[in-house]
Design a protein around this motif. Structure first.
Motif, mmCIF file in Angstrom:
data_model
loop_
_atom_site.group_PDB
_atom_site.id
_atom_site.type_symbol
_atom_site.label_atom_id
_atom_site.label_comp_id
_atom_site.label_asym_id
_atom_site.label_seq_id
_atom_site.Cartn_x
_atom_site.Cartn_y
_atom_site.Cartn_z
ATOM 1 N N TYR A 207 12.179 2.783 6.304
ATOM 2 C CA TYR A 207 10.897 2.634 6.999
ATOM 3 C C TYR A 207 9.871 3.559 6.363
ATOM 4 N N THR A 208 8.787 2.996 5.892
ATOM 5 C CA THR A 208 7.726 3.791 5.287
ATOM 6 C C THR A 208 6.424 3.003 5.337
ATOM 7 N N SER A 209 5.371 3.608 4.872
ATOM 8 C CA SER A 209 4.058 2.962 4.821
ATOM 9 C C SER A 209 3.222 3.661 3.761
ATOM 10 N N PHE A 210 2.162 3.001 3.345
ATOM 11 C CA PHE A 210 1.186 3.636 2.466
ATOM 12 C C PHE A 210 -0.209 3.238 2.926
ATOM 13 N N THR A 211 -1.178 4.074 2.574
ATOM 14 C CA THR A 211 -2.542 3.923 3.090
ATOM 15 C C THR A 211 -3.544 3.850 1.951
ATOM 16 N N LEU A 212 -4.501 2.929 2.087
ATOM 17 C CA LEU A 212 -5.654 2.842 1.200
ATOM 18 C C LEU A 212 -6.866 3.295 2.005
ATOM 19 N N TYR A 213 -7.653 4.205 1.447
ATOM 20 C CA TYR A 213 -8.765 4.750 2.226
ATOM 21 C C TYR A 213 -9.958 5.054 1.324
ATOM 22 N N PRO A 214 -11.183 4.858 1.828
ATOM 23 C CA PRO A 214 -12.384 5.220 1.050
ATOM 24 C C PRO A 214 -12.588 6.728 1.111
ATOM 25 N N PHE B 65 -7.009 1.076 5.222
ATOM 26 C CA PHE B 65 -5.961 0.110 5.561
ATOM 27 C C PHE B 65 -4.609 0.799 5.442
ATOM 28 N N ARG B 66 -3.711 0.439 6.321
ATOM 29 C CA ARG B 66 -2.331 0.925 6.186
ATOM 30 C C ARG B 66 -1.396 -0.267 6.087
ATOM 31 N N ILE B 67 -0.464 -0.191 5.152
ATOM 32 C CA ILE B 67 0.544 -1.235 4.986
ATOM 33 C C ILE B 67 1.870 -0.660 5.460
ATOM 34 N N ASP B 68 2.369 -1.197 6.562
ATOM 35 C CA ASP B 68 3.680 -0.818 7.079
ATOM 36 C C ASP B 68 4.727 -1.674 6.396
#
Length: 241
Positions: free
Chosen positions: A107-114, A200-203
């Motif tokens: 279980y992990t996630s990554f985030t794209l952010y301005p 945005f976060r991608i789970d």
């Protein structure tokens, strides 16, 4: 005869419910979201076209993998230009791409952010973005701040499709007390309103968290109610001093 009439009423009611559901799933109707005023001036606006190199960053736990993000030339063929931008020659050449290399499955996630939160003018009804999903069961979520700077996340959808697809999420209307929920307007602060996009976060689906994964975003837009801005008297003083 009476029995036939009851059956007809039931079928009409069922059809009405089905019609409502069919317009709400995956395609929220901005005209019907959070109607708390007698008049609305809905308009689709561009939030970000992902044209600025280095403006978007990405992050994830180094215990789970590595993520890199940069711009690529291209875009979805199904994208339609905004009418207000026709003839303005606004650059729209790139998309935002991210690659994740997983270290292990889990279980992990990554985030794209301005690098700075992106404000949206007016009262936002829906937010949409074009996405390349790569047919994984990962989930995309929208990150935002409301009028008071409180963070929220909204589920946009699963990325289990191939190629480009436009995904849209509805912004829940605020509570009538102007304090609870995702607040976009409070009469105590007339000089500002709206919300800000923070990323945005991608789970990640743990069964598919291995190898490399690629995702691309383009054409972040919003449908927003600009009635308050459009109807403001030109001689009204700004409470911003």
């Amino acid at each position: 005869m009476k029995r036939l009439l009851i059956i007809s009423i039931f079928l009409l009611a069922a059809g009405f419910v089905f019609a409502q559901q069919s317009t709400e799933v995956g395609s929220p109707d901005a005209d019907r979201i959070g109607i708390d005023a007698a008049q609305q001036l809905l308009k689709e606006v561009s939030v970000d076209k992902f044209e600025k190199d280095g403006y978007w960053k990405s992050t994830m736990s180094p215990d789970d993998g590595y993520v890199t993000t940069r711009l690529f030339a291209g875009g979805p063929l199904g994208k339609e230009p905004l009418k207000d931008e026709e003839g303005l020659d606004i650059p729209d050449k790139y998309v935002l791409g991210s690659r994740v290399d997983f270290i292990h499955r889990g279980y992990t996630s990554f985030t794209l952010y301005p690098i700075r939160p992106i404000p949206i003018e007016g009262i936002t009804k829906t937010v949409s973005v074009w996405v390349v999903g790569r047919n994984y069961n990962h989930e995309l979520k929208l990150l935002l701040e409301d009028f008071f700077g409180r963070p929220y996340e909204l589920y946009i959808g699963k990325l289990n499709f191939q190629g480009w697809k436009k995904l849209t999420v509805a912004i829940p209307p605020q509570a009538e007390d102007g304090v609870n929920g995702i607040v976009q307007r409070n009469y105590h602060y007339n000089n500002q309103l709206g919300l800000k996009i923070t990323g945005f976060r991608i789970d990640v689906d743990p069964w598919e968290a291995y190898g490399s994964y690629y995702i691309y975003l383009d054409d972040l837009r919003a449908v927003t109610d600009l009635f308050a801005e459009d109807s403001r008297d030109p001689d009204d003083m700004l409470d911003a001093w």
